[in-house]
Design a protein around this motif. Structure first.
Motif, PDB file in Angstrom:
ATOM      1  N   SER A 153      29.981  22.552  39.829  1.00 33.67           N
ATOM      2  CA  SER A 153      30.151  22.425  38.350  1.00 33.67           C
ATOM      3  C   SER A 153      31.605  21.838  38.230  1.00 33.67           C
ATOM      4  CB  SER A 153      29.887  23.739  37.701  1.00 33.67           C
ATOM      5  OG  SER A 153      30.483  23.669  36.430  1.00 33.67           O
ATOM      6  N   GLU A 154      32.665  22.597  38.929  1.00 37.35           N
ATOM      7  CA  GLU A 154      34.025  22.165  38.754  1.00 37.35           C
ATOM      8  C   GLU A 154      34.180  20.742  39.401  1.00 37.35           C
ATOM      9  OE1 GLU A 154      36.545  23.769  37.543  1.00 37.35           O
ATOM     10  OE2 GLU A 154      35.158  25.639  36.930  1.00 37.35           O
ATOM     11  N   VAL A 155      33.367  20.291  40.396  1.00 33.27           N
ATOM     12  CA  VAL A 155      33.413  18.862  40.905  1.00 33.27           C
ATOM     13  C   VAL A 155      33.018  17.851  39.728  1.00 33.27           C
ATOM     14  CG1 VAL A 155      32.574  17.173  42.584  1.00 33.27           C
ATOM     15  CG2 VAL A 155      33.245  19.543  43.447  1.00 33.27           C
ATOM     16  N   GLU A 156      32.132  18.517  39.032  1.00 35.84           N
ATOM     17  CA  GLU A 156      31.716  17.511  37.848  1.00 35.84           C
ATOM     18  C   GLU A 156      32.785  17.315  36.868  1.00 35.84           C
ATOM     19  OE1 GLU A 156      27.932  17.661  34.546  1.00 35.84           O
ATOM     20  OE2 GLU A 156      27.728  18.749  36.527  1.00 35.84           O
ATOM     21  N   LYS A 157      33.404  18.661  36.641  1.00 33.13           N
ATOM     22  CA  LYS A 157      34.458  18.329  35.696  1.00 33.13           C
ATOM     23  C   LYS A 157      35.600  17.474  36.168  1.00 33.13           C
ATOM     24  CE  LYS A 157      33.971  22.923  33.821  1.00 33.13           C
ATOM     25  NZ  LYS A 157      34.851  24.303  33.741  1.00 33.13           N
ATOM     26  N   LEU A 158      36.165  17.590  37.598  1.00 33.07           N
ATOM     27  CA  LEU A 158      37.050  16.825  38.309  1.00 33.07           C
ATOM     28  C   LEU A 158      36.687  15.267  38.124  1.00 33.07           C
ATOM     29  CD1 LEU A 158      39.427  16.595  40.160  1.00 33.07           C
ATOM     30  CD2 LEU A 158      37.643  16.522  42.039  1.00 33.07           C
ATOM     31  N   ASN A 159      35.437  14.851  38.277  1.00 36.20           N
ATOM     32  CA  ASN A 159      34.936  13.411  38.254  1.00 36.20           C
ATOM     33  C   ASN A 159      34.995  12.896  36.723  1.00 36.20           C
ATOM     34  OD1 ASN A 159      34.338  13.451  40.787  1.00 36.20           O
ATOM     35  ND2 ASN A 159      32.064  14.192  40.712  1.00 36.20           N
TER      36      ASN A 159
ATOM     37  N   VAL B  97      51.089  13.043  31.888  1.00 30.04           N
ATOM     38  CA  VAL B  97      51.020  14.270  32.479  1.00 30.04           C
ATOM     39  C   VAL B  97      49.985  15.228  32.030  1.00 30.04           C
ATOM     40  CG1 VAL B  97      52.510  16.270  32.399  1.00 30.04           C
ATOM     41  CG2 VAL B  97      53.788  13.933  32.568  1.00 30.04           C
ATOM     42  N   GLU B  98      49.442  14.969  30.655  1.00 30.59           N
ATOM     43  CA  GLU B  98      48.123  15.689  30.383  1.00 30.59           C
ATOM     44  C   GLU B  98      47.202  15.747  31.490  1.00 30.59           C
ATOM     45  OE1 GLU B  98      47.558  18.100  28.315  1.00 30.59           O
ATOM     46  OE2 GLU B  98      49.443  18.062  27.083  1.00 30.59           O
ATOM     47  N   THR B  99      46.823  14.489  31.797  1.00 31.47           N
ATOM     48  CA  THR B  99      45.921  14.422  32.961  1.00 31.47           C
ATOM     49  C   THR B  99      45.884  14.929  34.206  1.00 31.47           C
ATOM     50  OG1 THR B  99      45.404  12.017  31.926  1.00 31.47           O
ATOM     51  CG2 THR B  99      44.486  12.514  34.003  1.00 31.47           C
ATOM     52  N   GLU B 100      47.450  14.918  34.514  1.00 30.95           N
ATOM     53  CA  GLU B 100      47.610  15.682  35.862  1.00 30.95           C
ATOM     54  C   GLU B 100      47.721  17.064  35.671  1.00 30.95           C
ATOM     55  OE1 GLU B 100      51.702  14.231  36.817  1.00 30.95           O
ATOM     56  OE2 GLU B 100      51.062  12.633  38.118  1.00 30.95           O
ATOM     57  N   LYS B 101      47.796  17.449  34.414  1.00 31.73           N
ATOM     58  CA  LYS B 101      47.859  19.137  34.162  1.00 31.73           C
ATOM     59  C   LYS B 101      46.183  19.359  34.361  1.00 31.73           C
ATOM     60  CE  LYS B 101      48.870  22.595  30.893  1.00 31.73           C
ATOM     61  NZ  LYS B 101      47.768  23.142  30.356  1.00 31.73           N
ATOM     62  N   GLU B 102      45.452  18.735  33.684  1.00 35.17           N
ATOM     63  CA  GLU B 102      43.763  19.009  33.762  1.00 35.17           C
ATOM     64  C   GLU B 102      43.566  18.834  35.099  1.00 35.17           C
ATOM     65  OE1 GLU B 102      41.204  17.179  30.853  1.00 35.17           O
ATOM     66  OE2 GLU B 102      43.174  16.229  29.888  1.00 35.17           O
ATOM     67  N   PHE B 103      44.010  17.834  35.747  1.00 37.95           N
ATOM     68  CA  PHE B 103      43.592  17.956  37.356  1.00 37.95           C
ATOM     69  C   PHE B 103      44.078  19.042  38.076  1.00 37.95           C
ATOM     70  CE2 PHE B 103      45.400  16.962  41.685  1.00 37.95           C
ATOM     71  CZ  PHE B 103      44.211  16.712  42.321  1.00 37.95           C
ATOM     72  N   ILE B 104      45.052  19.138  37.917  1.00 36.14           N
ATOM     73  CA  ILE B 104      45.654  20.619  38.662  1.00 36.14           C
ATOM     74  C   ILE B 104      44.858  21.770  38.281  1.00 36.14           C
ATOM     75  CG2 ILE B 104      47.667  22.309  39.014  1.00 36.14           C
ATOM     76  CD1 ILE B 104      49.451  19.644  38.075  1.00 36.14           C
ATOM     77  N   GLU B 105      44.574  22.288  37.309  1.00 33.71           N
ATOM     78  CA  GLU B 105      43.835  23.156  36.684  1.00 33.71           C
ATOM     79  C   GLU B 105      42.492  23.138  37.443  1.00 33.71           C
ATOM     80  OE1 GLU B 105      44.237  23.098  32.570  1.00 33.71           O
ATOM     81  OE2 GLU B 105      46.190  24.202  32.808  1.00 33.71           O
ATOM     82  N   VAL B 106      41.921  21.925  37.418  1.00 33.97           N
ATOM     83  CA  VAL B 106      40.413  22.035  37.888  1.00 33.97           C
ATOM     84  C   VAL B 106      40.229  22.057  39.375  1.00 33.97           C
ATOM     85  CG1 VAL B 106      38.427  20.652  38.016  1.00 33.97           C
ATOM     86  CG2 VAL B 106      39.254  20.760  35.762  1.00 33.97           C
ATOM     87  N   PHE B 107      41.264  21.320  40.259  1.00 29.75           N
ATOM     88  CA  PHE B 107      41.270  21.250  41.377  1.00 29.75           C
ATOM     89  C   PHE B 107      41.673  22.750  41.895  1.00 29.75           C
ATOM     90  CE2 PHE B 107      42.732  20.359  45.644  1.00 29.75           C
ATOM     91  CZ  PHE B 107      41.598  19.521  46.191  1.00 29.75           C
ATOM     92  N   ARG B 108      42.764  23.448  41.076  1.00 27.64           N
ATOM     93  CA  ARG B 108      42.908  24.980  41.379  1.00 27.64           C
ATOM     94  C   ARG B 108      41.674  25.572  41.477  1.00 27.64           C
ATOM     95  NH1 ARG B 108      47.204  27.265  37.746  1.00 27.64           N
ATOM     96  NH2 ARG B 108      45.239  27.384  36.270  1.00 27.64           N
TER      97      ARG B 108
END
Length: 449
Positions: A212-218, A233-244
């Motif tokens: 489910s988290e991978v789906e969000k990452l994609n 930077v907002e995209t990077e922030k979202e990436f960090i939170e999902v990948f974490r």
């Protein structure tokens, strides 16, 4: 059927020993953590110990138990004290100590300390260390004895001391059917709904959460290239939170015996690419010269990124295997640097290792370990002298600070100020001090091998 005879049979215990040897590194994240094996009696413990000794493995096994002074023994039985003395002799040989049952209290204290220092992989016990023993690096309890009620929870609780982001839970590996006893104890000493929070979810549930988290990452970054191109930077922030979240869930998945990467909706290569990008962003944000941004407030939980299979010993073995005369030399060298790039601690040393290979490993007859140590010592010495020269510092004082930081991990601001040869104004001194402290930390990290 004689249940006791079956449970204590050498054939059954032999199978359990094989299982523990097979799964131990996975359960303890390649021995970043340690474990206890609790068994039903002293004779059973001795059977376990003897079987472990006969097996081919490099696990450090220790034992501890109390014994009666005058037990009822048959003519063929050996006194438990004699057996424990033999096991303590093995311990002495392993660690260079000189304990015996005559100095049992000292042995008890030393075994407790070595377990907490992660120098013992598996501690074999009957009852000792199952209550009150507080070791944050203990994450796995193997159980081959009957437990119930408060005693069961006390034993299981040995694994629940939180240590870092990676130790989000403990592992209880039970070789008897204690399911009903476990559920009953949790309900009695907690509440009817506690099972959901105390016991981990089934493997498939975590796979579902991960995917489910991978789906969000994609949706956020369909490809790693999109993240490379992004200046948002907002995209990077979202990436960090999902990948974490992905890292957190993977951390829960990997200790499961049935774990397979192919169950996850991301290839291992893609995962490693995103992981590397996560590290890149972290290093950029942590750089003291980087401007403030919304990313500064994010906890990257870097313990989740530690690669326990990629460590100094592993890299050293790869270096030992390098042969400049082989046609695969360049490919093998590239594999080493690519492997190091996946680990937070090792990636900063890539240039050093690359230079070491290029300048030192010109033939296959060198003592790699000795040459690497000499190379690192020389490079460290050069770096210290360069730091002293470029920053105009008092060499003797800066060496004292480096030594103290290596020992205690602390740097006193007053001591740093005293290294300056030039007298500085307050604002300039504070700025220079902060930069110098970071350079000292970076130097020690770079040459800690």
């Amino acid at each position: 059927m004689n249940t006791k005879e079956v449970l204590e049979s050498e054939e059954r215990i032999n199978q359990i020993v094989d299982t523990i040897i097979e799964i131990h590194d996975r359960k303890t994240y390649n021995r970043e953590f340690t474990s206890i094996l609790a068994v039903s009696s002293i004779p059973v413990l001795n059977t376990y110990y003897d079987l472990f000794k006969k097996k081919n493995h490099d696990l450090k096994i220790a034992t501890i138990y109390s014994f009666e002074a005058n037990p009822d023994l048959t003519e063929d039985e050996i006194h438990p004290r004699t057996l424990l003395d033999n096991q303590i002799n093995d311990y002495n040989e392993m660690f260079g100590t000189s304990y015996s049952t005559d100095t049992f209290q000292g042995y008890y204290q030393d075994i407790s300390k070595k377990s907490k220092d992660k120098k013992i992989d598996i501690l074999l016990v009957v009852n000792m260390f199952l209550t009150g023993f507080d070791n944050k690096y203990l994450n796995t309890l193997y159980v081959d004895k009957n437990l119930e009620y408060h005693g069961l929870l006390q034993a299981y609780s040995r694994t629940n001391r939180l240590c870092n982001d990676k130790k989000a839970h403990g592992n209880i590996v039970v070789f008897r059917n204690l399911k009903e006893k476990t559920d009953e104890a949790i309900k009695i000493f907690s509440n009817e709904n506690a099972l959901e929070t105390v016991i981990m979810k089934p493997y498939k549930e975590y796979v579902k959460i991960f995917n489910s988290e991978v789906e969000k990452l994609n949706k956020i970054v369909p490809t790693i290239e999109k993240l490379d191109d992004s200046k948002d930077v907002e995209t990077e922030k979202e990436f960090i939170e999902v990948f974490r979240n992905i890292l957190r869930t993977l951390n829960k998945l990997t200790p499961f015996d049935e774990f397979k990467f192919k169950d996850l909706n991301i290839s291992q290569q893609s995962f490693e690419d995103y992981r590397s990008k996560y590290l890149d962003i972290y290093e950029r944000v942590e750089n003291p010269l980087t401007k403030e941004s919304i990313l500064n407030d994010i906890d990257f939980e870097m313990d989740l990124l530690r690669r326990d299979d990629i460590n100094v010993s592993y890299i050293l073995e790869l270096l030992k295997g390098l042969d400049p005369t082989k046609p695969t030399f360049t490919k093998d060298k590239d594999f080493i640097t690519q492997t190091m790039n996946k680990d937070k601690e090792l990636r900063s040393k890539i240039d050093l290792i690359d230079e070491f290979i290029s300048t030192t490993m010109v033939d296959c007859n060198v003592d790699t370990e000795e040459k690497l140590e000499q190379f690192m010592n020389q490079k460290r010495e050069n770096a210290i002298k360069e730091l002293v020269t470029t920053e105009n510092l008092k060499e003797e004082l800066i060496r004292e600070i480096l030594k103290e930081y290596e020992f205690s991990g602390k740097i006193k601001e007053k001591n740093v100020d005293e290294t300056f040869n030039k007298k500085l104004k307050l604002k300039e001194r504070i700025k220079k001090r902060d930069l110098l402290v970071q350079k000292i930390k970076d130097l020690i990290e770079l040459f800690t091998w």
